[in-house]
Design a protein around this motif. Structure first.
Motif, PDB file in Angstrom:
ATOM      1  N   ALA A  92       0.991   4.088  -2.844  1.00  0.00           N
ATOM      2  CA  ALA A  92       0.688   5.390  -2.464  1.00  0.00           C
ATOM      3  C   ALA A  92       1.541   6.245  -3.035  1.00  0.00           C
ATOM      4  O   ALA A  92       1.267   7.298  -3.756  1.00  0.00           O
ATOM      5  N   ALA A 124       0.871  -1.047  -0.002  1.00  0.00           N
ATOM      6  CA  ALA A 124       0.010  -0.028  -0.109  1.00  0.00           C
ATOM      7  C   ALA A 124       0.870   1.144   0.006  1.00  0.00           C
ATOM      8  O   ALA A 124       0.458   2.116  -0.812  1.00  0.00           O
ATOM      9  N   ILE A 125       1.967   1.409   0.810  1.00  0.00           N
ATOM     10  CA  ILE A 125       2.964   2.415   0.881  1.00  0.00           C
ATOM     11  C   ILE A 125       3.685   2.723  -0.584  1.00  0.00           C
ATOM     12  O   ILE A 125       3.669   3.604  -1.053  1.00  0.00           O
ATOM     13  N   ILE A 169       1.265   9.039  -5.917  1.00  0.00           N
ATOM     14  CA  ILE A 169       1.630  10.650  -5.800  1.00  0.00           C
ATOM     15  C   ILE A 169       2.596  11.205  -6.802  1.00  0.00           C
ATOM     16  O   ILE A 169       2.451  12.185  -7.328  1.00  0.00           O
TER      17      ILE A 169
END
Ligand code: SF4
Ligand code: SF4
Length: 478
Positions: free
Chosen positions: A347, A343-344, A351
């Motif tokens: 994300a 997930a990191i 971005i």
């Protein structure tokens, strides 16, 4: 009080490792990765990428003189250093994710130390022969043949190390041009210096230090050990299947008599092929880089003695315990920590992609002069001075400069006259920045009582695109 006197050496002497050649699935994976990664490293500087006239045509380039980083269609400026922060976060999370799924898979297959050491071992084997020949040769001492082999081996190692350093500097300048300059001894001194540094470090680390870098110098094994859990796959000796170890014949007899007999025949092949000299049968160890070569060696042995392969295999601590308890194995690559790392990565990657897709091709920075903060003119008007930097990431452009937020303020740019429309126009070349000295003049009757925020806008005359920066106007102390 304990008055025991400790005698003997404080440090264990290094035991020279003579890894034996091995064939199998993991060896093939390692060869493939070695060819791909080294091929990429050595050839990437020569890949071209057309960015139009005046711009460098090298696909991957760190251009220090012009303070740019080029990566195919991406061009980063010093103001965009946060992209590197994002890349570092993603790299760390990928490493953590790899570790959570399959332990030290980075160490065993992808780490530059592993890849170059593997290549140096291949050269050693080619020149001096396999494990047995190398041990015999070292035992015999220096002979003419051994001396010839040593000279050949070190010469090839130094050539590889030199080319490694040579390839590194090509990422910092136009590669074909720098190659010509290096060949004619016209390259900058820094290029020779970096080639020398990388030649020495590659030669020492991959040729001499080898497994000691992994065991004593690298911090990752310690960090990795703290991050791992019982669900991570690791190269594991299946003790429940291997013990009690005995010869093939003894095992056959024992099995006929219904006595316990393990599959390990104690042939030491798993130890002989290990590049770090580890005996995996003693359990997971710091020295084990999880390269999987002992799996290949043991699978070959098991096939030869007619037993099932997989005595050494990628397995989890959980399954070792479950097999001991007579339960079927379970694998859980998707769990809280792997989902969190993924997930990191998603994300931060998202971005960065969004920021890249929406990044502006122009920019402006404003810096108020610190000394003096303001200047009082003879007619009572107040002037503030600023350094304005315009960033043009496109072709030739003309920018109209305007100020807002302070009624009555007059903007002037040193060295630039107002055009017929009364605008201050500053031209900036393609892919360049331009620094301007800008003044804001406010007549006495329009002066604010306190410091006010102002905004300076640079508008591309042709496209209408604009960039804004804010600062302050400081009136005289009254
Ligand atoms: S290669 Fe396999 S059989 Fe041979 S010693 Fe190692 S674990 Fe035992
Ligand atoms: S023990 Fe096996 S997996 Fe570990 S480093 Fe040695 S050969 Fe590679």
């Amino acid at each position: 009080m304990d008055d025991t006197i400790i005698t003997g050496p404080l440090y264990a002497p290094r035991k020279k490792v003579y890894p034996q050649a091995v064939h199998g699935r993991f060896r093939r994976i390692k060869w493939t990765i070695l060819i791909l990664t080294l091929g990429l490293y050595y050839l990437l500087p020569f890949v071209r990428w057309d960015r139009g006239p005046g711009a460098p045509s090298q696909a991957v380039l760190v251009d220090f003189p012009h303070r740019r980083f080029y990566f195919f269609f991406i061009e980063l400026w010093p103001q965009e250093v946060y992209y590197f922060t994002g890349l570092l976060i993603i790299a760390a999370m990928v490493l953590f994710l790899m570790n959570a799924v399959a332990g030290r898979v980075w160490c065993g297959y992808l780490c530059p130390q592993t890849v170059w050491t593997d290549l140096f071992y291949a050269v050693e084997r080619l020149v001096e022969g396999d494990r047995r020949e190398r041990i015999m040769s070292d035992k015999r001492g220096m002979t003419f043949t051994h001396l010839r082999q040593l000279v050949t081996k070190h010469a090839i190692w130094l050539m590889i190390a030199w080319w490694t350093g040579g390839a590194w500097v090509l990422y910092f300048s136009d590669a074909p041009t720098l190659v010509k300059e290096l060949a004619t001894l016209e390259a900058p001194f820094a290029a020779y210096l970096w080639i020398a540094i990388l030649t020495v470090t590659t030669y020492v680390f991959a040729g001499h230090a080898r497994e000691q870098v992994c065991i004593y110098m690298c911090p990752w094994p310690r960090i990795q050990a703290a991050l791992t859990d019982e669900w991570a796959l690791n190269v594991t000796y299946r003790r429940d299947r291997g013990e009690p170890r005995m010869s093939v014949k003894k095992a056959e007899v024992a099995r006929l008599q219904q006595a316990p007999a393990g599959d390990c025949i104690d042939c030491h092949q798993c130890v002989n092929v290990c590049p770090t000299g580890v005996d995996i049968r003693q359990g997971l160890q710091l020295g084990c880089v999880q390269c999987g070569l002992c799996i290949d060696a043991c699978d070959t042995v098991m096939s030869q003695v007619g037993r099932p392969t997989g005595l050494i295999a990628y397995d989890t601590d959980i399954n070792a315990q479950r097999r001991h308890d007579g339960l079927p194995p379970v694998y859980r690559p998707i769990r809280a920590r792997t989902l969190l790392y993924a997930a990191i990565i998603a994300a931060v990657g998202g971005i960065m992609l969004y920021a890249l897709a929406t990044r502006s091709s122009l920019g402006i920075n404003v810096l108020h002069d610190r000394n003096p903060l303001f200047t009082t003119l003879s007619d009572g008007s107040i002037r503030n001075d600023y350094t304005v930097r315009l960033l043009n990431k496109g072709g030739d452009r003309a920018f109209a400069l305007e100020v807002s937020g302070l009624p009555g303020a007059v903007l002037r740019v040193a060295g630039i006259e107002r055009n017929a429309d009364g605008k201050m126009i500053a031209e900036v070349g393609p892919d360049q920045t331009r620094e301007l000295r800008v003044s804001l003049l406010v007549p006495a009757k329009a002066l604010p009582r306190d410091s006010v925020d102002i905004e300076i806008t640079a508008t591309d005359v042709a496209s209408g695109l604009s960039a804004h920066a804010t600062d302050h106007f400081i009136p005289a102390n009254r």
